[in-house]
Design a protein around this motif. Structure first.
Motif, PDB file in Angstrom:
ATOM      1  N   ILE A   2      97.583 -22.594 -97.673  1.00 45.97           N
ATOM      2  CA  ILE A   2      98.577 -22.417 -96.617  1.00 45.97           C
ATOM      3  C   ILE A   2      98.543 -23.702 -95.791  1.00 45.97           C
ATOM      4  CG2 ILE A   2      99.191 -21.104 -94.553  1.00 45.97           C
ATOM      5  CD1 ILE A   2      97.796 -18.677 -95.850  1.00 45.97           C
ATOM      6  N   LYS A   3      99.631 -24.429 -95.798  1.00 41.82           N
ATOM      7  CA  LYS A   3      99.653 -25.760 -95.186  1.00 41.82           C
ATOM      8  C   LYS A   3     100.210 -25.701 -93.764  1.00 41.82           C
ATOM      9  CE  LYS A   3     100.681 -29.277 -97.875  1.00 41.82           C
ATOM     10  NZ  LYS A   3     101.412 -30.158 -98.844  1.00 41.82           N
ATOM     11  N   ILE A   4      99.462 -26.294 -92.845  1.00 35.79           N
ATOM     12  CA  ILE A   4      99.858 -26.358 -91.437  1.00 35.79           C
ATOM     13  C   ILE A   4     100.117 -27.807 -91.071  1.00 35.79           C
ATOM     14  CG2 ILE A   4      99.165 -25.913 -89.060  1.00 35.79           C
ATOM     15  CD1 ILE A   4      97.263 -23.740 -90.170  1.00 35.79           C
ATOM     16  N   GLY A   5     101.332 -28.115 -90.688  1.00 33.94           N
ATOM     17  CA  GLY A   5     101.659 -29.453 -90.209  1.00 33.94           C
ATOM     18  C   GLY A   5     101.251 -29.581 -88.761  1.00 33.94           C
ATOM     19  N   LEU A   6     100.341 -30.509 -88.487  1.00 32.63           N
ATOM     20  CA  LEU A   6      99.751 -30.664 -87.161  1.00 32.63           C
ATOM     21  C   LEU A   6     100.215 -31.984 -86.564  1.00 32.63           C
ATOM     22  CD1 LEU A   6      97.766 -29.113 -85.344  1.00 32.63           C
ATOM     23  CD2 LEU A   6      95.912 -30.417 -86.398  1.00 32.63           C
ATOM     24  N   LYS A  19     108.995 -32.918 -97.150  1.00 32.34           N
ATOM     25  CA  LYS A  19     108.184 -33.635 -98.141  1.00 32.34           C
ATOM     26  C   LYS A  19     106.826 -32.981 -98.380  1.00 32.34           C
ATOM     27  CE  LYS A  19     110.354 -38.169 -97.406  1.00 32.34           C
ATOM     28  NZ  LYS A  19     110.115 -39.606 -97.073  1.00 32.34           N
ATOM     29  N   GLU A  20     106.159 -32.616 -97.304  1.00 33.23           N
ATOM     30  CA  GLU A  20     104.829 -32.018 -97.448  1.00 33.23           C
ATOM     31  C   GLU A  20     104.896 -30.516 -97.730  1.00 33.23           C
ATOM     32  OE1 GLU A  20     102.055 -33.521 -97.630  1.00 33.23           O
ATOM     33  OE2 GLU A  20     102.594 -35.549 -96.985  1.00 33.23           O
ATOM     34  N   ARG A  68      93.826 -17.459 -99.884  1.00 36.72           N
ATOM     35  CA  ARG A  68      94.231 -18.869 -99.867  1.00 36.72           C
ATOM     36  C   ARG A  68      93.500 -19.608 -98.749  1.00 36.72           C
ATOM     37  NH1 ARG A  68     100.670 -18.381 -99.366  1.00 36.72           N
ATOM     38  NH2 ARG A  68     100.541 -20.668 -99.575  1.00 36.72           N
ATOM     39  N   LYS A  69      93.209 -20.871 -98.964  1.00 38.13           N
ATOM     40  CA  LYS A  69      92.593 -21.696 -97.945  1.00 38.13           C
ATOM     41  C   LYS A  69      93.659 -22.218 -96.978  1.00 38.13           C
ATOM     42  CE  LYS A  69      88.414 -21.670 -99.792  1.00 38.13           C
ATOM     43  NZ  LYS A  69      87.257 -21.045 -99.130  1.00 38.13           N
ATOM     44  N   LEU A  70      93.235 -22.538 -95.766  1.00 38.53           N
ATOM     45  CA  LEU A  70      94.104 -23.227 -94.813  1.00 38.53           C
ATOM     46  C   LEU A  70      93.924 -24.728 -94.984  1.00 38.53           C
ATOM     47  CD1 LEU A  70      93.669 -21.216 -91.490  1.00 38.53           C
ATOM     48  CD2 LEU A  70      95.460 -20.993 -93.199  1.00 38.53           C
TER      49      LEU A  70
END
Length: 409
Positions: free
Chosen positions: A33-37, A98-99, A72-74
């Motif tokens: 799980i992708k977090i845009g920071l 993109k990400e 799922r990993k963060l």
């Protein structure tokens, strides 16, 4: 029979070879799980944002060590917005397109936060703001896809007004950085103070640019107005520079001084003994208050990772990440709409106690700590004395007022 066995063996061997040539498909749920920071990582912002990233990383490490979320990993994908709205908007779009991030978090600059909020609405992605304070973000400009785990300018400005309403001061001068946050923090304080204490006057104003390093002219201009109290929304590096340059002019002996976040470690540690004793200061997070097991545990974990005491930024990053994580856990999904529904009204435990994300405006109920700075033998920097906590529930604008600001019925 022997011929049949040989043929069968050949077929089996061929199937095994073919099976081995096929790609191994990784189940989709194993993807992170992708977090845009997004944060401004340099200049005046750095004392808050660099520890904030550490706070995010601490929370992510803790969650991943327990198996992650939904199997799922963060994963954090970090970008620098340079505290510029156009850069922040660009980075937010790239993170989404993109990400392929699932969520957006972060930001300290209120102008950047407002810009990213519009991107989140456009792409229907959750943006959970962790530090930026302008109340506009969750009030008149709020929408379904923006949340805030920090307090806001109404919460903090009104808390300061409640304190000052009981003080004798009537002549106020104000100073703040010349952008959204600086003006809003001053406006939310003065407007509420005038309600609580009619007769208050604003006798002087100063609006240095964000990142200013020469405050001399502003110091002199404020003193010439002969205020009884100066209210400041300067923060981070600006707050530090102002104090250092104002002291030689006897500024803090000629007027009382009240500075939002002046008690944060991000300010008092760099200033150390130069911090004027007796000034009024608030703290977004204090390692020494409340003195509870949960807060002591957070301090110990941060010290174990960094060998330092946790500043406000670390708290912001840590708590913001857990708000998002608990919503995903509650929703049993990383789907945007389901996580929004789970975030609305969600209460989580934090190092300073339970915080709730209000359902309508998506604003957390975090309050503020206030006190007059005093020196103590335990530390080489001052801390708040006679700490007073004013909870966000007492100062948040009522929902019907926010609906009116949004033009909603």
């Amino acid at each position: 029979m022997k011929r049949f066995a040989a043929v069968a063996g050949a077929v089996l061997s061929g199937l095994l070879i073919l099976w081995g040539a096929l790609p191994v498909l990784v189940p989709a749920q194993q993807e992170p799980i992708k977090i845009g920071l997004i944060y401004g990582l340099g200049g005046a912002s750095a004392p808050y944002t660099k520890p904030a990233i550490t706070g995010h990383e601490m929370a992510v490490d803790e969650i991943n060590a327990k198996g992650g979320l939904l199997g799922r990993k963060l994963q954090l994908v970090i970008r620098d917005d340079q505290s510029k709205p156009d850069v922040g908007v660009r980075e937010a779009r790239e993170l989404i397109l993109k990400e392929k991030v699932d969520f957006l978090m972060g930001v300290i600059h209120s102008g950047v936060a407002l810009g990213i909020s519009e991107v989140a609405k456009e792409y229907k992605k959750i943006y959970l703001n962790t530090i930026a304070k302008t109340a506009a973000l969750t009030e008149e400009k709020g929408h379904r896809y923006v949340f805030r785990s920090a307090s806001n300018t109404v919460i903090e400005g009104r808390a300061a007004a409640i304190l000052m309403a009981n003080q004798p001061f009537k002549r106020y001068a104000v100073i703040g950085p010349d952008y959204e946050y600086g003006h809003r923090m001053v406006d939310d304080f003065i407007s509420y103070l005038k309600v609580l204490k009619p007769g208050v006057q604003v006798v002087g104003e100063a609006w240095p640019k964000f990142g200013e390093r020469d405050f001399t002219s502003h110091v002199n201009a404020l003193l010439q107005t002969k205020p009884e109290m100066v209210y400041s929304s300067l923060w981070g590096g600006d707050a530090i520079a102002f104090v250092k340059q104002a002291k030689p002019y006897g500024f803090f002996t000629k007027t009382e001084y009240m500075n939002i976040a002046a008690a944060d470690l991000d300010v008092v540690v760099p200033l150390g003994a130069e911090t004027p004793e007796g000034i009024w200061g608030s703290s977004n997070y204090a390692f020494y208050y409340p003195d509870t097991p949960a807060n002591r545990e957070f301090v110990a974990k941060y010290k174990a990772k960094t060998n330092d005491l946790p500043p406000a930024g670390a708290f912001f990053g840590y708590v913001g990440t857990y708000f998002l994580a608990e919503a995903i856990r509650k929703a049993k999904s990383a789907d945007t709409e389901k996580v929004i529904d789970a975030l609305e009204g969600l209460t989580i435990e934090t190092p300073i106690g339970p915080l709730t994300m209000r359902a309508y405006d998506h604003q957390a109920t975090k309050g503020q700590y206030w006190g007059r700075l005093k020196r103590v033998p335990e530390f080489p920097f001052p801390i708040m004395g006679d700490v007073q906590f004013i909870g966000g529930e007492k100062t948040l604008r009522p929902v019907d007022e926010i609906k009116a600001l949004r033009g909603a019925k």
